[in-house]
Design a protein around this motif. Structure first.
Motif, PDB file in Angstrom:
ATOM      1  N   GLY A 160       0.784  -1.199   0.000  1.00 38.72           N
ATOM      2  CA  GLY A 160       0.000   0.000   0.000  1.00 38.72           C
ATOM      3  C   GLY A 160       0.833   1.273   0.000  1.00 38.72           C
ATOM      4  N   VAL A 161       2.150   1.195   0.179  1.00 37.56           N
ATOM      5  CA  VAL A 161       2.957   2.414   0.253  1.00 37.56           C
ATOM      6  C   VAL A 161       2.990   3.131  -1.100  1.00 37.56           C
ATOM      7  CG1 VAL A 161       5.272   3.345   0.704  1.00 37.56           C
ATOM      8  CG2 VAL A 161       4.337   1.599   2.197  1.00 37.56           C
ATOM      9  N   VAL A 162       3.099   2.403  -2.196  1.00 37.05           N
ATOM     10  CA  VAL A 162       3.119   3.035  -3.521  1.00 37.05           C
ATOM     11  C   VAL A 162       1.799   3.771  -3.752  1.00 37.05           C
ATOM     12  CG1 VAL A 162       3.254   2.626  -6.012  1.00 37.05           C
ATOM     13  CG2 VAL A 162       4.773   1.381  -4.476  1.00 37.05           C
ATOM     14  N   GLU A 163       0.685   3.131  -3.399  1.00 38.15           N
ATOM     15  CA  GLU A 163      -0.624   3.749  -3.558  1.00 38.15           C
ATOM     16  C   GLU A 163      -0.785   4.951  -2.620  1.00 38.15           C
ATOM     17  OE1 GLU A 163      -0.124   0.422  -3.295  1.00 38.15           O
ATOM     18  OE2 GLU A 163      -0.655  -0.186  -5.325  1.00 38.15           O
ATOM     19  N   SER A 164      -0.259   4.840  -1.405  1.00 37.12           N
ATOM     20  CA  SER A 164      -0.319   5.964  -0.459  1.00 37.12           C
ATOM     21  C   SER A 164       0.508   7.138  -0.962  1.00 37.12           C
ATOM     22  CB  SER A 164       0.179   5.538   0.923  1.00 37.12           C
ATOM     23  OG  SER A 164      -0.700   4.603   1.489  1.00 37.12           O
ATOM     24  N   PHE A 165       1.655   6.851  -1.594  1.00 36.54           N
ATOM     25  CA  PHE A 165       2.470   7.910  -2.172  1.00 36.54           C
ATOM     26  C   PHE A 165       1.671   8.638  -3.250  1.00 36.54           C
ATOM     27  CE2 PHE A 165       5.294   9.604  -5.385  1.00 36.54           C
ATOM     28  CZ  PHE A 165       6.164  10.364  -4.624  1.00 36.54           C
ATOM     29  N   LYS A 166       1.035   7.881  -4.148  1.00 36.59           N
ATOM     30  CA  LYS A 166       0.237   8.496  -5.215  1.00 36.59           C
ATOM     31  C   LYS A 166      -0.875   9.363  -4.631  1.00 36.59           C
ATOM     32  CE  LYS A 166      -3.018   7.655  -8.973  1.00 36.59           C
ATOM     33  NZ  LYS A 166      -2.979   9.049  -9.333  1.00 36.59           N
ATOM     34  N   LYS A 167      -1.581   8.844  -3.653  1.00 38.96           N
ATOM     35  CA  LYS A 167      -2.692   9.579  -3.045  1.00 38.96           C
ATOM     36  C   LYS A 167      -2.195  10.887  -2.416  1.00 38.96           C
ATOM     37  CE  LYS A 167      -6.318   9.104   0.409  1.00 38.96           C
ATOM     38  NZ  LYS A 167      -6.894   8.247   1.447  1.00 38.96           N
ATOM     39  N   SER A 168      -1.100  10.830  -1.669  1.00 36.73           N
ATOM     40  CA  SER A 168      -0.553  12.029  -1.024  1.00 36.73           C
ATOM     41  C   SER A 168       0.008  13.005  -2.043  1.00 36.73           C
ATOM     42  CB  SER A 168       0.525  11.644  -0.017  1.00 36.73           C
ATOM     43  OG  SER A 168      -0.019  10.850   1.013  1.00 36.73           O
ATOM     44  N   TYR A 169       0.664  12.492  -3.087  1.00 37.88           N
ATOM     45  CA  TYR A 169       1.204  13.352  -4.138  1.00 37.88           C
ATOM     46  C   TYR A 169       0.068  14.068  -4.865  1.00 37.88           C
ATOM     47  CZ  TYR A 169       4.063  15.063  -7.960  1.00 37.88           C
ATOM     48  OH  TYR A 169       4.700  15.881  -8.864  1.00 37.88           O
ATOM     49  N   ASP A 170      -0.956  13.311  -5.243  1.00 38.36           N
ATOM     50  CA  ASP A 170      -2.086  13.900  -5.961  1.00 38.36           C
ATOM     51  C   ASP A 170      -2.828  14.930  -5.112  1.00 38.36           C
ATOM     52  OD1 ASP A 170      -1.388  12.280  -8.083  1.00 38.36           O
ATOM     53  OD2 ASP A 170      -3.162  10.983  -7.941  1.00 38.36           O
ATOM     54  N   ALA A 171      -2.823  14.732  -3.791  1.00 31.95           N
ATOM     55  CA  ALA A 171      -3.458  15.696  -2.883  1.00 31.95           C
ATOM     56  C   ALA A 171      -2.580  16.919  -2.662  1.00 31.95           C
ATOM     57  CB  ALA A 171      -3.772  15.024  -1.549  1.00 31.95           C
ATOM     58  N   ARG A 172      -1.337  16.870  -3.201  1.00 33.94           N
ATOM     59  CA  ARG A 172      -0.362  17.959  -3.064  1.00 33.94           C
ATOM     60  C   ARG A 172      -0.114  18.239  -1.587  1.00 33.94           C
ATOM     61  NH1 ARG A 172       2.346  17.407  -6.626  1.00 33.94           N
ATOM     62  NH2 ARG A 172       3.035  19.493  -7.012  1.00 33.94           N
ATOM     63  N   ASP A 173       0.156  17.174  -0.829  1.00 31.47           N
ATOM     64  CA  ASP A 173       0.320  17.222   0.623  1.00 31.47           C
ATOM     65  C   ASP A 173       1.731  16.782   1.018  1.00 31.47           C
ATOM     66  OD1 ASP A 173       0.136  17.042   3.386  1.00 31.47           O
ATOM     67  OD2 ASP A 173      -1.790  15.986   3.363  1.00 31.47           O
ATOM     68  N   PRO A 174       2.715  17.695   0.973  1.00 36.57           N
ATOM     69  CA  PRO A 174       4.098  17.330   1.291  1.00 36.57           C
ATOM     70  C   PRO A 174       4.268  16.672   2.660  1.00 36.57           C
ATOM     71  CG  PRO A 174       4.047  19.488   0.285  1.00 36.57           C
ATOM     72  CD  PRO A 174       2.616  19.101   0.560  1.00 36.57           C
ATOM     73  N   ALA A 175       3.558  17.148   3.674  1.00 32.52           N
ATOM     74  CA  ALA A 175       3.695  16.559   5.021  1.00 32.52           C
ATOM     75  C   ALA A 175       3.259  15.099   5.015  1.00 32.52           C
ATOM     76  CB  ALA A 175       2.897  17.367   6.035  1.00 32.52           C
ATOM     77  N   ALA A 176       2.187  14.786   4.314  1.00 34.74           N
ATOM     78  CA  ALA A 176       1.715  13.398   4.236  1.00 34.74           C
ATOM     79  C   ALA A 176       2.712  12.527   3.472  1.00 34.74           C
ATOM     80  CB  ALA A 176       0.346  13.334   3.576  1.00 34.74           C
ATOM     81  N   ILE A 177       3.328  13.078   2.443  1.00 40.03           N
ATOM     82  CA  ILE A 177       4.337  12.331   1.686  1.00 40.03           C
ATOM     83  C   ILE A 177       5.515  11.997   2.588  1.00 40.03           C
ATOM     84  CG2 ILE A 177       5.996  12.424  -0.219  1.00 40.03           C
ATOM     85  CD1 ILE A 177       3.961  14.276  -1.670  1.00 40.03           C
ATOM     86  N   VAL A 178       6.013  12.977   3.320  1.00 35.23           N
ATOM     87  CA  VAL A 178       7.191  12.762   4.173  1.00 35.23           C
ATOM     88  C   VAL A 178       6.917  11.713   5.247  1.00 35.23           C
ATOM     89  CG1 VAL A 178       8.752  13.886   5.823  1.00 35.23           C
ATOM     90  CG2 VAL A 178       8.184  15.008   3.672  1.00 35.23           C
ATOM     91  N   LYS A 179       5.690  11.621   5.729  1.00 36.65           N
ATOM     92  CA  LYS A 179       5.337  10.609   6.738  1.00 36.65           C
ATOM     93  C   LYS A 179       5.485   9.183   6.210  1.00 36.65           C
ATOM     94  CE  LYS A 179       2.196  13.471   9.413  1.00 36.65           C
ATOM     95  NZ  LYS A 179       0.814  13.688   9.832  1.00 36.65           N
ATOM     96  N   LEU A 180       5.518   9.016   4.904  1.00 32.94           N
ATOM     97  CA  LEU A 180       5.684   7.693   4.306  1.00 32.94           C
ATOM     98  C   LEU A 180       7.139   7.212   4.363  1.00 32.94           C
ATOM     99  CD1 LEU A 180       3.474   8.227   1.134  1.00 32.94           C
ATOM    100  CD2 LEU A 180       2.858   6.955   3.211  1.00 32.94           C
ATOM    101  N   PHE A 181       8.062   8.132   4.644  1.00 32.04           N
ATOM    102  CA  PHE A 181       9.489   7.820   4.619  1.00 32.04           C
ATOM    103  C   PHE A 181      10.024   7.473   6.004  1.00 32.04           C
ATOM    104  CE2 PHE A 181       8.879  10.049   0.700  1.00 32.04           C
ATOM    105  CZ  PHE A 181       9.800   9.491  -0.167  1.00 32.04           C
ATOM    106  N   SER A 182      10.971   6.553   6.020  1.00 31.79           N
ATOM    107  CA  SER A 182      11.729   6.269   7.229  1.00 31.79           C
ATOM    108  C   SER A 182      12.536   7.518   7.592  1.00 31.79           C
ATOM    109  CB  SER A 182      12.676   5.099   6.951  1.00 31.79           C
ATOM    110  OG  SER A 182      13.660   4.987   7.925  1.00 31.79           O
ATOM    111  N   PRO A 183      12.766   7.771   8.889  1.00 39.00           N
ATOM    112  CA  PRO A 183      13.535   8.965   9.271  1.00 39.00           C
ATOM    113  C   PRO A 183      14.946   9.021   8.673  1.00 39.00           C
ATOM    114  CG  PRO A 183      12.495   7.981  11.191  1.00 39.00           C
ATOM    115  CD  PRO A 183      12.273   7.032  10.044  1.00 39.00           C
ATOM    116  N   CYS A 184      15.495   7.875   8.284  1.00 38.29           N
ATOM    117  CA  CYS A 184      16.850   7.854   7.720  1.00 38.29           C
ATOM    118  C   CYS A 184      16.843   7.416   6.251  1.00 38.29           C
ATOM    119  CB  CYS A 184      17.764   6.977   8.553  1.00 38.29           C
ATOM    120  SG  CYS A 184      17.185   5.281   8.689  1.00 38.29           S
TER     121      CYS A 184
END
Length: 119
Positions: free
Chosen positions: A1-25
């Motif tokens: 679901g991470v690829v789909e979550s990335f698309k959803k957050s990108y399409d929503a133009r939500d940088p904070a939501a995109i960054v939450k998908l990433f590991s801190p490192c």
């Protein structure tokens, strides 16, 4: 679901939501970057700049393949296209991507990201 979550957050133009998908490192190399980064604030700045540059942009995930490295690590590699409309004209930029997604203490997160334009 991470690829789909990335698309959803990108399409929503939500940088904070995109960054939450990433590991801190996570290692991150965006389509328009010269060098990779491991700083979450750089990833946030990258997507904020993307929104400012193309506020209508969306990403179409065209195809991708999945490779299981272990039960806690998967690689997704595929092709996508960034679409944007400006002044009534829609443009499409073909690209390719690789996500390495790993399960850690915070759940499934992107540990490595690479995107580049298709030749």
């Amino acid at each position: 679901g991470v690829v789909e979550s990335f698309k959803k957050s990108y399409d929503a133009r939500d940088p904070a939501a995109i960054v939450k998908l990433f590991s801190p490192c996570a290692v991150f190399l965006g389509t328009s970057m010269q060098a990779p980064t491991t700083k979450p604030e750089d990833i946030l700045d990258y997507f904020k700049a993307s929104v400012a540059r193309s506020p209508t942009a969306t990403v179409d995930i065209e195809t991708y393949e999945t490779v299981e490295i272990s039960p806690a690590v998967f690689v997704f590699s595929g092709q996508n296209a960034f679409r944007a409309t400006q002044d009534g004209k829609t443009t499409s930029t073909p690209a390719r991507f690789t996500f390495v997604v790993a399960k850690g203490a915070e759940g499934w997160r992107i540990a490595h990201f690479h995107s580049s334009r298709r030749p």
